[in-house]
Write an enzyme that holds these catalytic residues in place. Structure first.
Site, short mmCIF file in Angstrom:
data_model
loop_
_atom_site.label_atom_id
_atom_site.label_comp_id
_atom_site.label_asym_id
_atom_site.label_seq_id
_atom_site.Cartn_x
_atom_site.Cartn_y
_atom_site.Cartn_z
N HIS A 75 69.13 -24.56 -4.94
CA HIS A 75 69.88 -25.56 -4.72
C HIS A 75 71.08 -25.01 -3.90
O HIS A 75 71.27 -25.55 -2.61
CB HIS A 75 70.60 -26.31 -5.74
CG HIS A 75 69.86 -27.35 -6.24
ND1 HIS A 75 68.70 -27.07 -7.16
CD2 HIS A 75 69.85 -28.87 -6.40
CE1 HIS A 75 68.16 -28.14 -7.60
NE2 HIS A 75 68.94 -29.22 -7.19
N LYS A 100 65.64 -32.43 -17.21
CA LYS A 100 65.90 -32.62 -18.62
C LYS A 100 67.38 -32.68 -19.35
O LYS A 100 68.16 -31.99 -18.48
CB LYS A 100 65.09 -31.55 -19.68
CG LYS A 100 65.93 -30.32 -19.84
CD LYS A 100 65.11 -29.41 -21.03
CE LYS A 100 65.97 -28.08 -20.85
NZ LYS A 100 67.37 -27.90 -21.71
#
Lengths: 200, 285
Positions: free
Chosen positions: A37, A105
């Protein structure tokens, strides 16, 4: 509702999904954790182009266990990693790269939910820890980027999946966020539990 | 070289097969859960466990920080050999794709790719009488470790404060540590000892209570309170947020009430190795 989605073909169908919907995904995924990222955002700021198109794939928060045999990569285990760590970067990744479909998650925060609402995108969760089962639906590694720089867990793996799921929609394009809804409930439960502790 | 092979075998066993006590607890949760989404998640978990065992695959891609607790007799003769064997076995396990390279330099983020680095693999010794040793293999995942917490409480807050600290911590962690979790709680000692006891508490099989009745009752009470939070499996609500609670304790300083909390994910992976003074090695789970 249950949906089978093909990615990238069905990306426009995401706009109709609601939290709690169950998805099975076939098609293209790219893995990205914290380092990937950061790298993507840095490259965007420098005006450098990525070697793949994130807007045509599912962004999967995952650092797989991979094995190379006869020059081909095989995925042995590839469950999701904790998405909350990516809240730091996700708004920028959604806005700068046109990402509309995120899987991980544990849920994500409101900053990410708002960016997804604007992009008409979703965040869905796969069962944490179910790494072997996830890998069963990952049929092929199409490419890997930044492996030497980032190491195998943090590298960007481009994967072709077949019936990856069940994924449960946790942030929908209307901006509904299960994370926020469940937190409100847990806070109420906390007050009740604390009262019980005081009386004990 | 037997000890090297047995440690490698124990790492592989821990990573691919969860102990029976853990499997039974998850299965019980799956049978009794009434929340449909959480029940479906528990079902995926059980499918995953069976598939990983059958195919000898890592249960979870986060194969953890390689953590070894060694309970050794003062007269155990193979201390040096054991440490060397652990390091070699961890590197071999990485090369054989049993475990993911999970050790990185904290300053540069550079991953050497072999799970070997300063203080890693983590080896924690506890010395006692005798000439044998037990090595506990506890691969510890990052998501659950991030939910761990230290509370330096006031003695006036006491046990009630400890209960609130635990509940507060697991609500804050929510779905992130992959619930239903197992809680290791260390009470007393200092900051470091309470955390060490909390992690060691995880070595005890699920369902086995502390040998002291007062501690055993506290474990049961916290388990009940924790399951009132409705975090549920993977944060989707329901009856099972925590599978079990294990408490260990030490005497504390009069001015301090340290509480260590170490959270373990449902994939409570463990194995252990027994070594006698002649060098006979047995791998168990």
């Amino acid at each position: 509702m249950n949906y089978n989605l093909r990615i990238p073909e069905d990306l426009d169908k995401l706009a109709d999904l609601k939290i709690g919907d169950i998805l099975y995904v076939s098609g293209l995924l790219f893995t990205a954790r914290d380092e990937a990222h950061q790298l993507m955002i840095e490259m965007h700021e420098k005006g450098e182009k990525l070697p793949f198109d994130p807007s045509k794939m599912v962004l999967y928060h995952c650092g797989p266990v991979v094995k190379k045999s006869d020059g081909k990569w095989e995925i042995l285990a590839a469950g999701p990693t904790t998405s909350a760590r990516m809240d730091l970067f996700e708004k920028e990744v959604i806005e700068n790269f046109g990402v509309r479909f995120i899987v991980g998650k544990g849920g994500m925060g409101d900053r990410t939910a708002e960016a997804l609402k604007r992009a008409k995108g979703i965040y869905a969760t796969y069962t944490g820890g179910a790494g072997a089962l996830a890998a069963k639906s990952f049929r092929e590694v199409l490419n890997v980027y930044y492996l030497d720089e980032l190491g195998s867990p943090e590298a960007i793996w481009i994967i072709r999946a077949e019936n990856f799921g069940p994924l449960i929609v946790s942030i929908d394009p209307q901006g509904n966020n299960w994370n926020r809804i469940s937190r409100e409930k847990m806070e109420r439960n906390k007050s009740m539990i604390f009262e019980k502790i005081e009386k004990s | 070289m037997e000890i090297h092979d047995r440690i490698l075998e124990a790492i592989r066993l821990a990573e691919t097969t969860i102990p029976d006590d853990v499997f039974k607890h998850i299965e019980m949760a799956w049978k009794n859960e009434e929340n449909n989404v959480s029940k479906s998640q528990l079902s995926s978990i059980l499918d995953n466990v069976k598939y990983a065992r059958e195919r000898k695959l890592p249960i979870c891609q986060d194969t953890g920080t390689q953590t070894f607790f060694i309970d050794a007799g003062y007269d155990f003769p193979f201390k040096k050999e054991l440490v060397e064997a652990i390091k070699i076995s961890v590197e071999r396990a990485t090369n054989l794709y049993y475990i993911r390279p999970n050790a990185v330099d904290p300053f540069t983020g550079k991953n050497p790719g072999n799970n070997i680095g300063r203080f890693i693999p983590y080896i924690n010794w506890y010395l006692r009488d005798g000439d044998d040793a037990t090595v506990y293999v506890l691969p510890k995942g990052g998501g659950s470790e991030n939910a761990s917490a230290l509370g330096m409480l006031k003695p006036g807050e006491g046990i009630k404060g400890m209960k609130k600290f635990v509940i507060e911590s697991i609500i804050k962690a929510g779905a992130n540590p992959c619930p239903p979790t197992i809680l290791g709680i260390g009470i007393g000692g200092g900051s470091d000892l309470s955390m060490n006891l909390a992690k060691r508490a995880l070595l005890r099989p699920l369902g086995r209570r502390h040998e002291e009745e007062r501690v055993a009752r506290l474990e049961e009470e916290i388990l009940e309170l924790a399951n009132m939070t409705e975090v549920g499996t993977m944060g989707w609500g329901g009856k099972y947020s925590v599978l079990d609670v294990h408490i260990e304790y030490a005497y504390r300083h009069p001015a301090s009430f340290p509480v260590g909390l170490v959270v373990q994910c449902w994939a409570d992976r463990r194995a252990y190795i027994k070594i006698d003074s002649k060098g006979n090695v047995e791998v168990l789970q």
